[in-house]
Design a protein around this motif. Structure first.
Motif, PDB file in Angstrom:
ATOM      1  N   TYR A 199       0.286   5.459   0.232  1.00  0.00           N
ATOM      2  CA  TYR A 199      -0.677   6.548   0.430  1.00  0.00           C
ATOM      3  C   TYR A 199      -0.646   7.485  -0.774  1.00  0.00           C
ATOM      4  O   TYR A 199       0.402   7.650  -1.408  1.00  0.00           O
ATOM      5  CB  TYR A 199      -0.341   7.344   1.695  1.00  0.00           C
ATOM      6  CG  TYR A 199      -0.641   6.602   2.969  1.00  0.00           C
ATOM      7  CD1 TYR A 199      -1.895   6.658   3.552  1.00  0.00           C
ATOM      8  CD2 TYR A 199       0.336   5.835   3.595  1.00  0.00           C
ATOM      9  CE1 TYR A 199      -2.169   5.978   4.723  1.00  0.00           C
ATOM     10  CE2 TYR A 199       0.076   5.145   4.766  1.00  0.00           C
ATOM     11  CZ  TYR A 199      -1.186   5.222   5.329  1.00  0.00           C
ATOM     12  OH  TYR A 199      -1.460   4.542   6.479  1.00  0.00           O
ATOM     13  N   LEU A 244      -5.088  -0.084   9.854  1.00  0.00           N
ATOM     14  CA  LEU A 244      -6.161   0.539   9.081  1.00  0.00           C
ATOM     15  C   LEU A 244      -6.680  -0.374   7.965  1.00  0.00           C
ATOM     16  O   LEU A 244      -7.776  -0.167   7.449  1.00  0.00           O
ATOM     17  CB  LEU A 244      -5.669   1.860   8.472  1.00  0.00           C
ATOM     18  CG  LEU A 244      -5.356   2.970   9.483  1.00  0.00           C
ATOM     19  CD1 LEU A 244      -4.658   4.136   8.809  1.00  0.00           C
ATOM     20  CD2 LEU A 244      -6.629   3.452  10.170  1.00  0.00           C
ATOM     21  N   LEU A 245      -5.876  -1.371   7.600  1.00  0.00           N
ATOM     22  CA  LEU A 245      -6.298  -2.312   6.567  1.00  0.00           C
ATOM     23  C   LEU A 245      -7.296  -3.335   7.101  1.00  0.00           C
ATOM     24  O   LEU A 245      -8.093  -3.877   6.353  1.00  0.00           O
ATOM     25  CB  LEU A 245      -5.079  -3.072   6.030  1.00  0.00           C
ATOM     26  CG  LEU A 245      -4.289  -2.424   4.903  1.00  0.00           C
ATOM     27  CD1 LEU A 245      -2.958  -3.139   4.754  1.00  0.00           C
ATOM     28  CD2 LEU A 245      -5.076  -2.492   3.604  1.00  0.00           C
ATOM     29  N   PHE A 305       0.834  -1.209   0.000  1.00  0.00           N
ATOM     30  CA  PHE A 305       0.000   0.000   0.000  1.00  0.00           C
ATOM     31  C   PHE A 305       0.863   1.251   0.000  1.00  0.00           C
ATOM     32  O   PHE A 305       1.868   1.337   0.718  1.00  0.00           O
ATOM     33  CB  PHE A 305      -0.935   0.025   1.208  1.00  0.00           C
ATOM     34  CG  PHE A 305      -1.836   1.230   1.209  1.00  0.00           C
ATOM     35  CD1 PHE A 305      -2.913   1.314   0.318  1.00  0.00           C
ATOM     36  CD2 PHE A 305      -1.600   2.304   2.058  1.00  0.00           C
ATOM     37  CE1 PHE A 305      -3.726   2.436   0.291  1.00  0.00           C
ATOM     38  CE2 PHE A 305      -2.418   3.423   2.037  1.00  0.00           C
ATOM     39  CZ  PHE A 305      -3.486   3.492   1.150  1.00  0.00           C
ATOM     40  N   LEU A 326      -3.504   0.216  -3.487  1.00  0.00           N
ATOM     41  CA  LEU A 326      -3.520  -1.022  -2.700  1.00  0.00           C
ATOM     42  C   LEU A 326      -3.415  -2.233  -3.608  1.00  0.00           C
ATOM     43  O   LEU A 326      -4.150  -2.349  -4.577  1.00  0.00           O
ATOM     44  CB  LEU A 326      -4.804  -1.096  -1.866  1.00  0.00           C
ATOM     45  CG  LEU A 326      -5.019  -2.384  -1.064  1.00  0.00           C
ATOM     46  CD1 LEU A 326      -3.987  -2.545   0.030  1.00  0.00           C
ATOM     47  CD2 LEU A 326      -6.416  -2.413  -0.449  1.00  0.00           C
ATOM     48  N   ILE A 348      -9.377   5.882   3.224  1.00  0.00           N
ATOM     49  CA  ILE A 348      -8.066   6.472   2.969  1.00  0.00           C
ATOM     50  C   ILE A 348      -7.581   6.000   1.611  1.00  0.00           C
ATOM     51  O   ILE A 348      -7.454   4.794   1.366  1.00  0.00           O
ATOM     52  CB  ILE A 348      -7.067   6.054   4.074  1.00  0.00           C
ATOM     53  CG1 ILE A 348      -7.554   6.601   5.410  1.00  0.00           C
ATOM     54  CG2 ILE A 348      -5.662   6.561   3.766  1.00  0.00           C
ATOM     55  CD1 ILE A 348      -6.844   6.025   6.601  1.00  0.00           C
ATOM     56  N   GLN A 349      -7.344   6.959   0.739  1.00  0.00           N
ATOM     57  CA  GLN A 349      -7.020   6.585  -0.631  1.00  0.00           C
ATOM     58  C   GLN A 349      -5.540   6.309  -0.852  1.00  0.00           C
ATOM     59  O   GLN A 349      -4.698   6.805  -0.129  1.00  0.00           O
ATOM     60  CB  GLN A 349      -7.476   7.688  -1.587  1.00  0.00           C
ATOM     61  CG  GLN A 349      -8.852   7.416  -2.164  1.00  0.00           C
ATOM     62  CD  GLN A 349      -9.884   8.309  -1.513  1.00  0.00           C
ATOM     63  OE1 GLN A 349      -9.672   9.497  -1.424  1.00  0.00           O
ATOM     64  NE2 GLN A 349     -10.981   7.728  -1.061  1.00  0.00           N
ATOM     65  N   GLY A 350      -5.291   5.516  -1.858  1.00  0.00           N
ATOM     66  CA  GLY A 350      -3.923   5.190  -2.209  1.00  0.00           C
ATOM     67  C   GLY A 350      -3.920   4.017  -3.160  1.00  0.00           C
ATOM     68  O   GLY A 350      -4.963   3.633  -3.687  1.00  0.00           O
ATOM     69  N   THR A 375      -0.599   1.532   9.332  1.00  0.00           N
ATOM     70  CA  THR A 375      -1.189   1.215   8.035  1.00  0.00           C
ATOM     71  C   THR A 375      -1.807  -0.180   8.070  1.00  0.00           C
ATOM     72  O   THR A 375      -2.921  -0.387   7.598  1.00  0.00           O
ATOM     73  CB  THR A 375      -0.103   1.284   6.944  1.00  0.00           C
ATOM     74  OG1 THR A 375       0.547   2.545   7.032  1.00  0.00           O
ATOM     75  CG2 THR A 375      -0.691   1.106   5.565  1.00  0.00           C
ATOM     76  N   ILE A 410      -8.614   1.475   5.007  1.00  0.00           N
ATOM     77  CA  ILE A 410      -7.885   1.440   3.750  1.00  0.00           C
ATOM     78  C   ILE A 410      -8.485   0.269   2.976  1.00  0.00           C
ATOM     79  O   ILE A 410      -8.542  -0.836   3.510  1.00  0.00           O
ATOM     80  CB  ILE A 410      -6.363   1.173   3.974  1.00  0.00           C
ATOM     81  CG1 ILE A 410      -5.735   2.367   4.696  1.00  0.00           C
ATOM     82  CG2 ILE A 410      -5.661   0.902   2.650  1.00  0.00           C
ATOM     83  CD1 ILE A 410      -4.250   2.167   5.002  1.00  0.00           C
ATOM     84  N   PRO A 411      -8.995   0.410   1.793  1.00  0.00           N
ATOM     85  CA  PRO A 411      -8.949   1.565   0.901  1.00  0.00           C
ATOM     86  C   PRO A 411     -10.192   2.456   0.918  1.00  0.00           C
ATOM     87  O   PRO A 411     -10.234   3.429   0.177  1.00  0.00           O
ATOM     88  CB  PRO A 411      -8.860   0.867  -0.460  1.00  0.00           C
ATOM     89  CG  PRO A 411      -9.716  -0.346  -0.289  1.00  0.00           C
ATOM     90  CD  PRO A 411      -9.547  -0.769   1.139  1.00  0.00           C
TER      91      PRO A 411
END
Lengths: 262, 285, 289
Positions: free
Chosen positions: C13, C49-50, C11, C63, C59-61, C46, C55-56
């Motif tokens: 960010y 948060l997964l 992942f 993955l 919170i964008q990014g 991180t 995530i996702p």
């Protein structure tokens, strides 16, 4: 902390027990009544009634005095200023150049001050006897959308937090030699940047976590959300509502239908 | 009544409090009569659990809070008659949360803010800023925005912004909170260097590992009173005092105390000391 | 079925250059207590948060790879649904409590899930008792100490009856008393309730005694995973990744070096005391006899 923001004090009076929706309606009705009444004596009677309720709500003298400080200043201001700007009527009590002070204007000033006093203090009945959570719950029950209610609740909840935050930031910057009240207007507003930026940054950081926390607790999972605490109208609440309606309807009927001057 | 820092030669007192009391508006008596001297070159830790009064004391030492009664003298002048900005030239205070201080668009501007406020001439401001940036090892970061940095770096910027005012005394409120072992070590080493150069350091903390490794003198607070003022070894020899102040002794200290009846001295402060004592006891047989 | 399964997860960010997590694969069994150890920026937050899909979804990014919790791919279901399986507690006590009373805070999750009122009442009382906050129902979260706030945050996650609890440095800003209370709740969760727990920490000291497994992370990568005794054995290795080794393991390691042995390995003060009396100090007494 938060004495200014949350006026609620815990107690067990009939006003505390009353359904917050009834209290909201009551405050609105009594406000309307203050508009309908135009006689000073009736307004003073209403003001006395409001104070009686405050007394029954076990509002302590110091809290009431604190709450009234602002109202009283405003009332005094009206009493002084009204006759100066309202030159109509006779007899003229005094005149100074273009300014005429007339007796009816003095009475109108006092009457307006009494009305403002009613309108301002009546809200304290609600604020003194209703916790923020019940207030928000009542608003949602009365049709305000849950997310609006939640937003209001969160704002109220975080007011003291941000109050403490701003105090801490001010201290932190003073320790770096910042004198907030020093210099001219421009310098002073520049000084406040040093307080404002950290406040906004901290608030945004808090908001970020807050949004993650809300989602992690299944916010918005279902439309048929339930509530741990519900508001239930009890017989006494209906009685109170009826009494209040009568208090408003009778004078309104007298004034607008019977054309009685009250 | 209070065990004092015995044997320390009298040096120049920078800060001294006499019967210092402070009561918050709500009526909470946070400080209940403190007599305390901070001497030039001291490295003091003020320790205690939440509500012990340690942060209130720190704020009284730099004039953010004025005594309700009693006095705080900074270089012989009572704080009650000085402005915070004047005291800041002598006593610097780095707050726990760096985000409560940082607001400029570059690290360098941030560090300049303090000395500019104090009205130093440009030449002097520049010198002080350079020294502070070097002391906190921020040379690489000077052009970056403080808010884009990591917590450990932001903390160093906020401390540099206080050092730049060149105070004789530096108060740091929980400087290691949120830092990992590496960041913590880097910061504490910088403070050690500053202290060696003559800066007086006051740490406010509840992290007894940091205290064991760095402080020379420890003041233990509980319920608004000083319950101990001694060299740091003295603190770790009396677990009851730490308990009274809601503090947790480091594991190595707890272990040493459990082994005390087998000849391990009760004022062991570090892993190396404990192992040394263990092997000595063994070898002595 | 695994409680948590990360399969080759990467992942990044949005607007960042480096992979916050890089090729991480991890399996957690039901009922396991796993402590993830790493310095700031190692990727442990991180990872937390997964676990419930923040995530996702929030919170964008970028993955890659898959994350599943009890067989469900959290990337493919809304957070509000994953929340019924995974409760999460964050670092900052102040910003994750948003209600005007403790009771509302704990009731908020089940209310959103439309749990019947009587059942919510039972769950609130159960959760508050579990975290030692019984009787605080009508207190404002703002008036509580940091440690109490974190325990309320745990109760607010537990009231949704999740099967797994994820805590991201919950003791971050707590004083010793607050930490003690918090860790005793975590110990209870493991020992009395068999809860699956993932705990992210910078410091191994407190979680040492009741973690089934430690996972070491550095620069977004998973370095090692195993029982505490094995992973924490070498203090130098921990220091290298920016983590302070537990003091008792340092004592063990130094004793091993000085005495030319490898027999010492302790995780708690009590264990260290026993072993030292047995192996270091006792021979001396015998020698005297």
């Amino acid at each position: 902390m938060g004495g200014f923001i949350d006026l609620y004090t815990e107690a067990d009076t009939f006003l505390h027990r009353m359904d917050p929706r009834v209290k909201i309606v009551a405050v609105l009705l009594l406000s309307l009544l203050a508009f309908i009444l135009s006689h000073l004596y009736l307004l003073l009677a209403l003001l006395t009634f409001i104070f009686l309720l405050l007394f029954l709500a076990r509002a302590t003298i110091s809290r009431t005095a604190f709450a009234l400080k602002f109202v009283l200043r405003f009332m005094v201001l009206i009493i002084i200023l009204w006759p100066i700007f309202d030159p109509t009527g006779t007899p003229v009590l005094a005149s100074l150049g273009p300014i005429k002070i007339t007796e009816p204007a003095v009475w109108r000033g006092v009457t307006s001050a009494a009305r403002v006093g009613c309108l301002a203090t009546v809200w304290y009945i609600l604020m003194f006897t209703t916790s923020q959570r019940d207030l928000v719950r009542a608003l949602v029950k009365m049709g305000v959308r849950f997310d609006f209610g939640l937003t209001l609740a969160i704002s109220l909840r975080f007011l003291p937090t941000f109050g403490a935050l701003i105090d801490s930031i001010k201290d932190a910057q003073r320790a770096r030699g910042l004198e907030l009240s020093k210099g001219g207007l421009l310098k002073r507003s520049k000084n406040y940047v040093a307080v404002l930026v950290p406040t906004i940054v901290s608030a945004l950081r808090t908001a970020d976590t807050l949004s993650l926390a809300l989602q992690s607790r299944a916010y918005g999972a279902r439309a048929d959300r339930t509530y741990l605490r519900d508001l239930n109208m009890r017989p006494s609440d209906y009685v109170a509502l009826a009494v209040l309606a009568a208090i408003l309807v009778l004078p309104a009927f007298a004034k607008f239908v019977m054309q009685v001057d009250i | 009544m209070i065990p004092s820092a015995h044997g320390i030669p009298r040096e120049e007192k920078i800060i001294s409090t006499r019967n210092l009391k402070f009561t918050y508006e709500g009526g909470v008596q946070a400080l209940q009569g403190l007599n305390l001297d901070i001497r030039s070159g001291d490295y003091v830790a003020i320790v205690g659990g939440n509500g012990s009064g340690k942060t209130t004391l720190a704020k009284a030492l730099n004039g953010l809070l004025k005594p309700t009664s009693g006095t705080v003298m900074v270089n012989g002048m009572p704080t009650s008659e000085l402005k915070v900005a004047e005291i800041a030239k002598v006593v610097g205070y780095a707050f726990q949360n760096p985000d409560h201080q940082l607001f400029c668009s570059s690290v360098e501007d941030e560090v300049r803010f303090g000395p500019l406020n104090l009205g130093y001439p440009e030449q002097e401001v520049r010198q002080k800023v350079e020294r502070a940036i070097e002391a906190m090892n921020l040379g690489q970061l000077r052009a970056l925005a403080p808010l884009s940095l990591r917590l450990g770096e932001r903390r160093r910027v906020s401390i540099a912004s206080v050092i730049a005012m060149d105070p004789q005394v530096l108060i740091l409120d929980e400087p290691t909170t949120g830092l990992d072992a590496g960041e913590s070590l880097e910061l504490m080493n910088s403070l050690k260097r500053l202290n060696a150069e003559g800066k007086t350091i006051i740490l406010i903390t509840h992290d007894m590992k940091v205290v064991a490794e760095h402080a020379r003198r420890v003041i233990v607070m509980a319920n608004g009173r000083m319950i101990l003022d001694s060299d740091s070894r003295g603190v770790f020899s009396d677990l009851a005092i730490l308990g009274e102040s809601n503090l947790e002794p480091p594991p190595v200290v707890r272990l040493a105390h459990r082994l005390a009846k087998h000849g391990i001295p009760h004022d062991v402060m570090s892993v190396e000391e404990l192992v040394f004592q263990l092997l000595r006891s063994r070898g002595g047989g | 079925m695994k409680a948590l399964e990360l399969n080759n997860v990467r992942f990044k960010y949005r607007d960042f250059q480096n992979w916050a997590l890089d090729s991480v694969s991890l399996e957690v069994e039901k009922g396991e207590f796993v402590t993830i150890l790493g310095c700031n920026g190692s990727g442990k937050s991180t990872l937390c948060l997964l676990t419930n899909g923040l995530i996702p979804h929030a919170i964008q990014g970028n993955l890659q790879g898959s994350v599943s919790v009890f067989g469900n791919n959290v990337g493919e279901q809304p957070v509000s649904q994953s929340a019924t399986k995974v409760g999460i507690v964050f670092q900052e006590p102040e910003s994750q409590l948003f209600c005007m009373s403790v009771e509302e805070e704990v009731a908020f999750g089940p209310e959103n899930l439309a749990v019947p009122r009587e059942e919510i009442k039972t769950r609130v009382e159960w959760a508050l008792e579990l975290v030692g906050m019984k009787g605080y129902n009508n207190r404002s979260p703002f008036s509580l100490s940091g440690g109490q706030k974190q325990r309320v945050a745990i109760a607010a996650a537990l009231s949704m009856r999740p099967e797994m609890l994820v805590l991201d440095e919950p003791a971050y800003a707590l004083d010793p008393v607050g930490r003690l209370g918090l860790y005793s709740v975590l110990r209870d969760l493991k020992e009395k309730h068999g809860m699956t727990v993932i705990l992210a920490e910078r410091d191994a000291e407190e979680a040492l005694a009741f973690s089934d497994r430690f996972v070491l992370m550095k620069d977004g990568k998973l370095l090692e995973s195993g029982p505490p005794r094995q992973v924490l054995r070498d203090p130098a290795k921990l220091r290298e990744i920016g983590v302070a080794p537990p003091q008792v393991t340092e004592v063990a390691s130094l004793l091993n070096t000085r005495m030319g042995t490898s027999k010492f390995s302790f995780l708690t003060v009590e264990e260290a005391e026993r072993a030292i009396l047995e192996e270091v100090l006792k021979p001396k007494k015998e020698g005297r006899r």
